[in-house]
Design an enzyme around this catalytic site. Structure first.
Site, PDB file in Angstrom:
ATOM      1  N   LYS A  66      80.814  61.549  68.191  1.00  0.00           N
ATOM      2  CA  LYS A  66      80.480  61.022  66.859  1.00  0.00           C
ATOM      3  C   LYS A  66      81.642  60.254  66.223  1.00  0.00           C
ATOM      4  O   LYS A  66      82.790  60.349  66.693  1.00  0.00           O
ATOM      5  CB  LYS A  66      80.039  62.189  65.968  1.00  0.00           C
ATOM      6  CG  LYS A  66      78.722  62.828  66.421  1.00  0.00           C
ATOM      7  CD  LYS A  66      78.254  63.920  65.450  1.00  0.00           C
ATOM      8  CE  LYS A  66      76.922  64.513  65.879  1.00  0.00           C
ATOM      9  NZ  LYS A  66      76.427  65.549  64.920  1.00  0.00           N
ATOM     10  N   TYR A  73      67.428  60.450  64.523  1.00  0.00           N
ATOM     11  CA  TYR A  73      67.427  61.713  63.763  1.00  0.00           C
ATOM     12  C   TYR A  73      66.135  61.905  62.969  1.00  0.00           C
ATOM     13  O   TYR A  73      66.111  62.692  62.015  1.00  0.00           O
ATOM     14  CB  TYR A  73      68.645  61.784  62.848  1.00  0.00           C
ATOM     15  CG  TYR A  73      69.922  62.194  63.562  1.00  0.00           C
ATOM     16  CD1 TYR A  73      70.051  63.463  64.130  1.00  0.00           C
ATOM     17  CD2 TYR A  73      71.000  61.328  63.655  1.00  0.00           C
ATOM     18  CE1 TYR A  73      71.211  63.848  64.780  1.00  0.00           C
ATOM     19  CE2 TYR A  73      72.173  61.708  64.297  1.00  0.00           C
ATOM     20  CZ  TYR A  73      72.275  62.971  64.859  1.00  0.00           C
ATOM     21  OH  TYR A  73      73.436  63.355  65.495  1.00  0.00           O
ATOM     22  N   PHE A 131      70.101  66.539  54.153  1.00  0.00           N
ATOM     23  CA  PHE A 131      71.302  65.854  54.645  1.00  0.00           C
ATOM     24  C   PHE A 131      70.989  64.576  55.432  1.00  0.00           C
ATOM     25  O   PHE A 131      71.908  63.911  55.900  1.00  0.00           O
ATOM     26  CB  PHE A 131      72.142  66.810  55.501  1.00  0.00           C
ATOM     27  CG  PHE A 131      71.416  67.400  56.691  1.00  0.00           C
ATOM     28  CD1 PHE A 131      71.265  66.686  57.866  1.00  0.00           C
ATOM     29  CD2 PHE A 131      70.891  68.691  56.626  1.00  0.00           C
ATOM     30  CE1 PHE A 131      70.603  67.235  58.959  1.00  0.00           C
ATOM     31  CE2 PHE A 131      70.232  69.248  57.712  1.00  0.00           C
ATOM     32  CZ  PHE A 131      70.078  68.512  58.882  1.00  0.00           C
ATOM     33  N   ARG A 155      75.531  72.630  75.220  1.00  0.00           N
ATOM     34  CA  ARG A 155      75.446  73.316  73.923  1.00  0.00           C
ATOM     35  C   ARG A 155      76.514  74.407  73.839  1.00  0.00           C
ATOM     36  O   ARG A 155      77.112  74.617  72.780  1.00  0.00           O
ATOM     37  CB  ARG A 155      74.051  73.927  73.721  1.00  0.00           C
ATOM     38  CG  ARG A 155      72.884  72.941  73.617  1.00  0.00           C
ATOM     39  CD  ARG A 155      72.882  72.064  72.398  1.00  0.00           C
ATOM     40  NE  ARG A 155      73.035  72.757  71.157  1.00  0.00           N
ATOM     41  CZ  ARG A 155      72.791  72.196  69.963  1.00  0.00           C
ATOM     42  NH1 ARG A 155      72.355  70.935  69.869  1.00  0.00           N
ATOM     43  NH2 ARG A 155      72.988  72.862  68.860  1.00  0.00           N
ATOM     44  N   THR A 202      76.897  74.395  65.149  1.00  0.00           N
ATOM     45  CA  THR A 202      76.803  73.195  64.306  1.00  0.00           C
ATOM     46  C   THR A 202      77.892  73.191  63.234  1.00  0.00           C
ATOM     47  O   THR A 202      78.544  72.162  63.006  1.00  0.00           O
ATOM     48  CB  THR A 202      75.414  73.143  63.626  1.00  0.00           C
ATOM     49  OG1 THR A 202      74.406  73.270  64.626  1.00  0.00           O
ATOM     50  CG2 THR A 202      75.226  71.840  62.864  1.00  0.00           C
ATOM     51  N   ARG A 245      83.638  71.867  68.960  1.00  0.00           N
ATOM     52  CA  ARG A 245      83.567  71.827  67.494  1.00  0.00           C
ATOM     53  C   ARG A 245      84.651  72.696  66.858  1.00  0.00           C
ATOM     54  O   ARG A 245      85.180  72.348  65.800  1.00  0.00           O
ATOM     55  CB  ARG A 245      82.162  72.207  67.040  1.00  0.00           C
ATOM     56  CG  ARG A 245      81.172  71.047  67.256  1.00  0.00           C
ATOM     57  CD  ARG A 245      79.744  71.468  67.116  1.00  0.00           C
ATOM     58  NE  ARG A 245      78.843  70.308  66.980  1.00  0.00           N
ATOM     59  CZ  ARG A 245      77.520  70.414  67.022  1.00  0.00           C
ATOM     60  NH1 ARG A 245      76.936  71.585  67.198  1.00  0.00           N
ATOM     61  NH2 ARG A 245      76.764  69.327  66.892  1.00  0.00           N
ATOM     62  N   ASN A 271      80.901  66.744  62.879  1.00  0.00           N
ATOM     63  CA  ASN A 271      81.179  67.830  63.829  1.00  0.00           C
ATOM     64  C   ASN A 271      81.352  67.324  65.266  1.00  0.00           C
ATOM     65  O   ASN A 271      81.115  68.038  66.230  1.00  0.00           O
ATOM     66  CB  ASN A 271      80.114  68.926  63.728  1.00  0.00           C
ATOM     67  CG  ASN A 271      78.713  68.400  63.986  1.00  0.00           C
ATOM     68  OD1 ASN A 271      78.539  67.257  64.365  1.00  0.00           O
ATOM     69  ND2 ASN A 271      77.719  69.253  63.799  1.00  0.00           N
ATOM     70  N   HIS A 273      77.181  65.378  69.446  1.00  0.00           N
ATOM     71  CA  HIS A 273      75.747  65.705  69.507  1.00  0.00           C
ATOM     72  C   HIS A 273      75.426  66.157  70.924  1.00  0.00           C
ATOM     73  O   HIS A 273      76.011  65.656  71.885  1.00  0.00           O
ATOM     74  CB  HIS A 273      74.900  64.470  69.183  1.00  0.00           C
ATOM     75  CG  HIS A 273      73.450  64.646  69.565  1.00  0.00           C
ATOM     76  ND1 HIS A 273      72.550  65.256  68.722  1.00  0.00           N
ATOM     77  CD2 HIS A 273      72.766  64.348  70.705  1.00  0.00           C
ATOM     78  CE1 HIS A 273      71.368  65.325  69.335  1.00  0.00           C
ATOM     79  NE2 HIS A 273      71.477  64.767  70.535  1.00  0.00           N
ATOM     80  N   GLU A 321      66.018  61.322  74.552  1.00  0.00           N
ATOM     81  CA  GLU A 321      67.252  60.768  73.979  1.00  0.00           C
ATOM     82  C   GLU A 321      67.977  59.874  74.985  1.00  0.00           C
ATOM     83  O   GLU A 321      68.538  58.833  74.609  1.00  0.00           O
ATOM     84  CB  GLU A 321      68.149  61.922  73.500  1.00  0.00           C
ATOM     85  CG  GLU A 321      67.542  62.652  72.306  1.00  0.00           C
ATOM     86  CD  GLU A 321      68.311  63.890  71.862  1.00  0.00           C
ATOM     87  OE1 GLU A 321      67.865  64.519  70.893  1.00  0.00           O
ATOM     88  OE2 GLU A 321      69.345  64.229  72.480  1.00  0.00           O
TER      89      GLU A 321
END
Ligand code: UDP
Ligand code: MG
Length: 140
Positions: A11, A51, A59, A87, A93, A104, A114, A117, A128
């Site tokens: 990100k 998203y 948010f 993950r 998150t 993270r 964070n 993704h 995706e």
């Protein structure tokens, strides 16, 4: 456990701090292989669509603004049970809840910024991946 693929984004908070290599190193050390990668500037339309599932969340607007605030690196990752493996190394998150040794915990600035993704299911991973990559851009 089968070798599968998942989709990852490094990100804007992470690219801004020049952490592309550091994040990718943690992914690789977790047993994931980068089989496609490109640095892009996401458009507002792309971020909104990507998203869409969060469109009703409070948010959403800020998330779209954040994801278009700078370059991102979109990647396809391959490995044993890739979705869960990714993950697990991403961490929670909210970085306040993320375990030691996760990306993270190491790098995230906030619950929004964070750093990474990761797809949350094999089905979403396929969707995706197809959103950002054509088949000939993925070389396993
Ligand atoms: N997010 C946010 N505020 C929240 C929850 C999520 O800004 O309260 C952002 C954050 O960047 C997160 C993304 O929205 O990574 C997608 O949320 P999701 O619940 O899918 O978390 P993830 O799957 O990324 O852990
Ligand atoms: Mg998610």
């Amino acid at each position: 456990m089968a070798v599968t693929r998942t989709f990852s984004i490094i990100k804007p908070d992470a690219t801004r701090r020049n952490l592309t290599g550091a994040v990718t190193k943690m992914l690789e050390e977790a047993g994931l292989r980068v089989v496609a990668s490109k640095r892009i500037q996401m458009s507002e339309d792309q971020a909104k669509k990507f998203y869409e599932v969060h469109a009703e969340r409070p948010f959403y607007g800020e998330l779209v603004a954040f994801m278009t605030s700078g370059p991102v690196v979109v990647q396809v990752l391959e490995g044993e049970d890739a979705v869960k493996r990714n993950r697990d190394v991403m961490g929670a998150t909210n970085p306040a809840d993320a375990e030691e040794g996760t990306i993270r915990k190491a790098f995230a600035e906030s619950i929004e910024a964070n750093s990474v993704h990761g797809s949350d299911s094999d089905e979403n991973a396929a969707t995706e991946i197809a959103f950002f990559f054509s088949d000939d851009e993925i070389v396993g």
